[in-house]
Motif scaffolding. Structure first.
Motif, short mmCIF file in Angstrom:
data_model
loop_
_atom_site.label_atom_id
_atom_site.label_comp_id
_atom_site.label_asym_id
_atom_site.label_seq_id
_atom_site.Cartn_x
_atom_site.Cartn_y
_atom_site.Cartn_z
N ARG A 1 -44.78 -1.13 -0.49
CA ARG A 1 -43.52 -1.70 -0.95
C ARG A 1 -43.70 -3.14 -1.43
O ARG A 1 -43.13 -3.54 -2.44
N GLN B 1 -41.48 -3.64 -4.69
CA GLN B 1 -40.40 -2.66 -4.66
C GLN B 1 -39.26 -3.25 -3.83
O GLN B 1 -39.01 -2.83 -2.70
N ASN C 1 -34.42 -0.95 -2.18
CA ASN C 1 -34.46 0.37 -1.55
C ASN C 1 -33.09 1.00 -1.77
O ASN C 1 -32.09 0.56 -1.21
N ASN D 1 -37.75 3.45 -3.50
CA ASN D 1 -38.25 2.08 -3.39
C ASN D 1 -38.57 1.61 -4.80
O ASN D 1 -39.59 2.03 -5.38
#
Length: 362
Positions: free
Chosen positions: A99, A104, A107, A268
């Motif tokens: 992540r 990313q 979420n 993500n």
């Protein structure tokens, strides 16, 4: 005449642990079927990184793991976690590094009560359709802190939350855009009455962002009261934005009120697409039912539909979700989490069977 080139996408597959090994193959079958219907190709490359891999190698993924994943357009993840490996080892060894390395920072977790699915709530006549935007890169889930005097009566632990203006602002801006596409209403989870520094900062940034977007209505709600609203008045909620911890907890509530943890998808996202995004169900590895062949694959299939939308195939993603809706509305096939007796294979076959008719109907 020249043939129109077929779009081709490369997807890294991480089945991971527990029921991830069972629901990921189901999602791949569905993606391959819908890709054939819509005229594009998805090449899947599986990587065996998991708690079993950790038991053999002492790490959750190899040193070049992130570089290998970076070659792909997207990542499809099943689940991470097994009782044999402490959760902080498995998550911080695989999921969290992915992540953060790929930025990313969003979420995205929809909580939608689909036709034919029974909610544990008494009154859902107004429907439930909540989109939670969870900050995914900082906040309460930081590595800043440590322990002093371990193993003694004076042992102490310090965990430091990290909220940056950049990180807070960009996730709220993303949530504003989602609200603009829907009802124009945005709710922000806070706890500034008790968490004096980070949450008052979050609130200030939220107000600053909302001042720039007068066409979107924003409100701040304390997270405990907001959790209660998820149960008492979910139909009044639309887009919700929250910090890493608050978003995580609220979306588990959202998954349950729309029928089952097995139904909940997530994405993500790297919104700028400078690195691959990753798609996974919310349910985790569920070791208590792993190996029985009864896991609900809908959360994984729905996550794959979000992946298709992100890759630039929104019609294919809608076809997949339409097939899922049709199967659930029909009511013939129900996995045990939905009070039925169907297997993972039964549900997968039902979705595959519905795909073609949904595609024709579109």
């Amino acid at each position: 005449m020249t043939d129109v080139p077929t779009a081709r996408y490369s997807v890294a597959v991480l089945p991971g642990d527990g029921i991830g090994q069972e629901v990921v193959p189901a999602a791949i079958e569905v993606v391959e079927a819908v890709a054939s219907l819509h005229g594009f190709t998805v090449d899947f490359r599986e990587y065996p990184w998991s708690c079993a891999y950790y038991q053999q190698h002492g790490v959750m993924m190899p040193s070049d793991g992130l570089a290998l994943l970076a070659r792909h357009d997207a990542i499809l993840l099943g689940a991470v976690g097994d009782p044999s490996v402490p959760d902080h080892v498995s998550l911080w060894g695989l999921l969290v590094p992915i992540r953060r390395a790929f930025d990313q920072y969003v979420n995205l977790r929809p909580a939608v009560l689909l036709p034919g699915v029974r909610s544990p709530l008494r009154d859902t006549g107004a429907g439930i359709d909540i989109l939670v935007v969870r900050e995914n890169s900082e906040g309460e889930y930081s590595q800043v802190g440590g322990r002093m005097f371990p193993g003694t009566p004076h042992e102490a632990a310090v965990q430091q939350a990290v909220f940056s203006r950049r990180g807070t602002e960009r996730v709220i801006e993303y949530a504003v855009e989602q609200a603009r596409r829907r009802s124009g209403r945005l709710t922000s989870a806070t706890k500034s009455n008790g968490i004096i520094h980070s949450m008052t900062f979050w609130d200030e940034v939220f107000r600053d962002v909302m001042d720039r977007h007068p066409d979107v209505s924003g409100r701040l709600v304390h997270v405990d009261a907001l959790a209660a609203r998820f149960v008492s008045h979910p139909h009044e909620l639309d887009v919700v934005v929250g910090s890493n911890l608050f978003g995580d907890i609220l979306t588990d509530i959202g998954a349950v009120v729309v029928g089952s943890m097995g139904m909940a998808p997530s994405a993500n996202l790297n919104p700028e697409r400078t690195a691959p995004s990753m798609f996974e169900p919310v349910h985790g590895s569920a070791p208590d039912i792993a190996g029985r062949g009864t896991a609900n694959p809908v959360g994984q299939i729905w996550s794959a539909a979000l992946m298709l939308e992100h890759l630039g195939e929104p019609e294919a993603g809608e076809t997949v979700l339409g097939a899922v809706r049709r199967v659930l509305e029909d009511g013939e096939v129900r996995t045990p989490d939905l009070s039925g007796t169907a297997t993972t294979r039964d549900m997968t076959d039902a979705v595959l069977g519905a795909l073609r008719s949904v595609a024709v109907a579109r």
